[in-house]
Design a protein around this motif. Structure first.
Motif, PDB file in Angstrom:
ATOM      1  N   GLU A 429       0.839  -1.202   0.000  1.00  0.00           N
ATOM      2  CA  GLU A 429       0.000   0.000   0.000  1.00  0.00           C
ATOM      3  C   GLU A 429       0.876   1.256   0.000  1.00  0.00           C
ATOM      4  O   GLU A 429       0.585   2.237  -0.695  1.00  0.00           O
ATOM      5  N   TYR A 464      -8.601  -5.945   0.669  1.00  0.00           N
ATOM      6  CA  TYR A 464      -9.173  -4.674   0.219  1.00  0.00           C
ATOM      7  C   TYR A 464     -10.476  -4.830  -0.574  1.00  0.00           C
ATOM      8  O   TYR A 464     -11.115  -3.833  -0.904  1.00  0.00           O
ATOM      9  N   TYR A 471      -7.275  -1.306  -7.442  1.00  0.00           N
ATOM     10  CA  TYR A 471      -6.872  -0.420  -6.357  1.00  0.00           C
ATOM     11  C   TYR A 471      -5.921   0.661  -6.872  1.00  0.00           C
ATOM     12  O   TYR A 471      -6.080   1.843  -6.574  1.00  0.00           O
TER      13      TYR A 471
END
Length: 529
Positions: A429, A464, A471
Motif C-alpha cells: 500500500e 481490500y 486499487y
C-alpha cells in the motif's frame, strides 16, 4: 459543411436567400429548396440537414405545423428557424414550445442571417461535444456492466442495462483474443498500439449496432494485451457463414497488417447473456490450458472434452495425485506422478491425448486451489498454473519436470493456507502511495518482498475487496481528480502525472470511477455546469 433546407411558398424569397449569403464561406451548403411544409417533410424523409429556415405562413402545411411534425415524429434534429412577417406573440409561443431555435421577422437583414449562422455553428459544435460526451459515458457504463457480467459479479441493474442496449440469440459465447508477443522485443506502448488497432478493426467489423460488444483489457491483466467480444450465432447466420467460418474471417480481418500473432480462445456456448461469465471463464481456461506452439489460431474449450474421448486416465489415478498434492506429501507426489506417466505410456497415448489429460488434471488443480479459500481469485490461480506449468510446455516435458511442478504446487497450496504477513500488504500500500505514477506491477512487488505473485494478489483482494490493479487505478484517478481541481493543466498532462500514457484509456478509467469525463469533472467543480 452544415446542410441547410430553405422552406418558403414565395419562390423569390427562397432563391434570394440562396444567393444573398455566401453560404460556403460560413461553412454551410444549400441542401434543398422547397415551397411548403409537406414538401419539406418529404425531403426530410430522404435527406438529413442541420438547419431549416422556414416561413410561418404557407399552403398545405405551415411552418408551425412543420416544426411540430418534425419534433413529434423525430424526422430531424436540425436547428429550426422561423422566418415570418407576423409579429404575433402567439406564433412565437408555439415556436418556443416545439424548440424553435430562433424567430426572425421579415424583411430579413443580412446581418441577422450572419449572426444566426454563427450562433447555429456554435450550437452545433456544443451539441456534437455533448453527443460525444454522451457516447463516451454510455460506452463506459456498458463496458463496466459487461465486465461485471463476465466476471460473475453483476447486480440486476447491470443485466437490465446490457439487455436494453443489445438483444441476443440463445447461442452466444465469449471470444478472448490476445496478442502473442512471444520473444518479440518491442516497447509496451508499441504492443498497446497493435492492441488498439485490433480493437478498432473489431468494432468496425461488427458495425455500429454491435460495436459495443468488443472490449479491451476486460480480463484485467496488464501483460495480456487482450481484446474480447461476445459472439452471437445470429450474427454469423446473418452474414451467411457458419460459426467457424465467421470467427476465422473475423480474426483474419482484425489481425491484418498486425506484425504479431493474434490468437483467439472461444469459451463454451451459453443460452443467455446472464450466463456469459461461464463462457468467459472457459475462454480463459482455453488460453491457460492449451499447449503452446500449435498451428490453430482459434482454440475452443469444452468442459466435457476431457471425458469425451478414449485413452483417458483413470479418475482414481487423478484423484490420488490430487490428494497427494493437497496434502503436500512429497513422497506420495513423486509416487503418483510416476504412476501417471506409466499409465500414459501403457495406453500408448499420442500428443493430443496426453495434452487432453494434462488439461483435465490442471483444471482440477485450479479447482483445488480455489477450494482452499472461497475468497481466492480463480484468474490468479490459473495464471500461476499457466506461468509454472506451461512456460516449458508441461505436456511435452519430462517426467521429472512434471513431478517438479506437482511438488511446487503442493508448496503453493500450503502457502495459500497460511496467513500472509500484514506487514507485506502495508508495504505494498505504501509503494502505491509513493510510486503510483510509475510502472508498478504486482509481479514486481512480489519479487521485491519475496512472495508468490498469485498469492499476494489473492491476499490483496481479500484484504481490500478489489484487485491490486483496480486499487492502483482508483488511487491514480483520485490523484488525477486532485490535479484537475487544483491546476489548469491539460488533460493529457494530468494523465501522465498519475501514470497513464494512453489518453483514451485514462478517460475511460476516469469515467468508470467518477461517472463523468475529466473535462466535465473540472467544469462541475468550478460551477460551469
Amino acid at each position: 459543411m452544415l446542410k441547410v433546407l430553405l422552406v418558403d411558398d414565395e419562390k423569390f424569397i427562397v432563391q434570394g436567400l440562396s444567393v444573398l449569403i455566401e453560404w460556403e464561406s460560413y461553412g454551410y451548403e444549400i441542401a434543398g429548396m422547397v415551397y411548403n411544409g409537406q414538401e419539406a417533410v418529404e425531403f426530410l424523409e430522404k435527406n438529413q440537414v442541420d438547419l431549416i429556415l422556414a416561413d410561418i405562413k404557407m399552403p398545405i402545411m405551415d411552418g408551425i405545423c412543420l416544426l411540430k411534425k418534425i419534433r413529434e415524429e423525430n424526422l430531424s434534429d436540425a436547428f429550426f428557424v422561423i422566418l415570418s412577417g407576423y409579429g404575433d406573440f402567439s406564433y412565437a409561443q408555439q415556436a418556443i414550445k416545439y424548440k424553435c431555435t430562433d424567430y426572425i421577422l421579415k424583411p430579413i437583414q443580412k446581418q441577422q442571417i450572419f449572426e444566426l449562422l454563427d450562433q447555429v455553428k456554435k450550437m452545433y459544435s456544443t451539441r456534437e461535444e455533448q453527443e460525444t460526451e454522451k457516447q463516451k459515458m454510455s460506452r463506459a457504463y456498458f463496458v463496466r456492466y459487461m465486465q461485471e457480467l463476465l466476471l460473475g459479479r453483476a447486480e440486476p441493474e447491470a443485466l437490465a442495462y446490457i439487455s436494453e442496449k443489445v438483444s441476443f440469440s440463445e447461442n452466444i459465447r465469449y471470444i478472448h483474443m490476445e496478442l502473442e508477443t512471444g520473444e518479440i522485443r518491442q516497447e509496451p506502448q508499441e504492443i498497446r498500439n497493435y492492441q488498439k488497432a485490433v480493437y478498432a478493426a473489431g468494432r468496425q467489423y461488427l458495425g455500429m449496432e454491435k460495436e459495443c460488444l468488443v472490449f479491451m483489457d476486460i480480463a484485467g491483466r496488464e501483460e495480456w494485451y487482450d481484446i474480447g467480444f461476445v459472439y452471437d450465432e445470429r450474427t454469423a447466420r446473418e452474414s451467411g457463414m457458419n460459426e467457424e467460418e465467421y470467427l476465422q474471417h473475423f480474426l483474419d480481418v482484425v489481425s491484418k497488417n498486425i506484425p504479431v500473432r493474434v490468437m483467439a480462445y472461444a469459451g463454451d456456448t451459453v443460452n443467455s447473456i446472464e450466463d456469459i461469465s461461464q463462457s468467459f471463464r472457459t475462454a480463459i481456461m482455453a488460453k491457460s490450458f492449451q499447449k503452446f506452439n500449435i498451428e490453430e489460431s482459434i482454440l475452443y474449450y469444452s468442459e466435457g472434452r476431457a471425458e469425451a474421448g478414449g485413452g483417458i486416465l483413470s479418475r482414481n489415478i487423478i484423484e490420488e495425485l490430487l490428494k497427494a498434492v493437497e496434502e503436500n506429501d512429497s513422497r506420495k507426489i513423486s509416487e503418483k506422478s510416476k504412476l501417471v506417466y506409466r499409465e500414459m505410456k501403457k495406453h500408448n497415448m499420442d500428443s493430443d491425448m496426453i495434452q487432453m489429460n494434462m488439461n483435465y488434471l490442471l483444471v482440477n488443480l485450479a479447482h483445488l486451489g480455489m477450494a482452499q479459500d472461497e475468497s481466492l481469485n480463480q484468474n490468479e490461480i490459473i495464471q500461476y498454473i499457466r506461468e509454472n506449468a506451461f512456460e516449458t510446455n508441461m505436456a511435452r516435458s519430462s517426467q521429472q519436470n512434471f513431478e517438479k511442478f506437482m511438488q511446487e504446487y503442493g508448496e503453493y497450496l500450503s502457502e495459500l493456507r497460511r496467513n500472509v504477513s500484514k506487514g507485506v500488504l502495508c508495504n505494498v500500500e505504501k509503494e502505491i502511495k509513493e510510486h503510483y505514477q510509475e510502472n508498478i506491477t504486482l509481479k514486481g512487488l512480489s519479487q521485491k518482498y519475496f512472495i508468490n505473485s498469485a498469492y499476494l494478489g489473492q491476499m490483496f483482494r481479500k484484504q481490500y475487496g478489489i484487485s491490486f490493479k483496480t486499487y492502483l487505478n482508483n488511487y491514480r484517478i483520485e490523484k488525477a481528480a486532485e490535479y484537475l481541481l487544483r491546476t489548469d493543466d491539460k488533460i493529457y498532462l494530468v494523465a501522465e502525472k498519475v501514470g497513464y500514457h494512453d489518453l483514451d484509456y485514462f478517460i475511460n478509467k476516469f469515467i468508470s470511477v467518477k461517472g463523468c469525463t475529466p473535462t466535465n469533472y473540472r467544469k462541475k467543480s468550478r460551477g460551469y455546469l
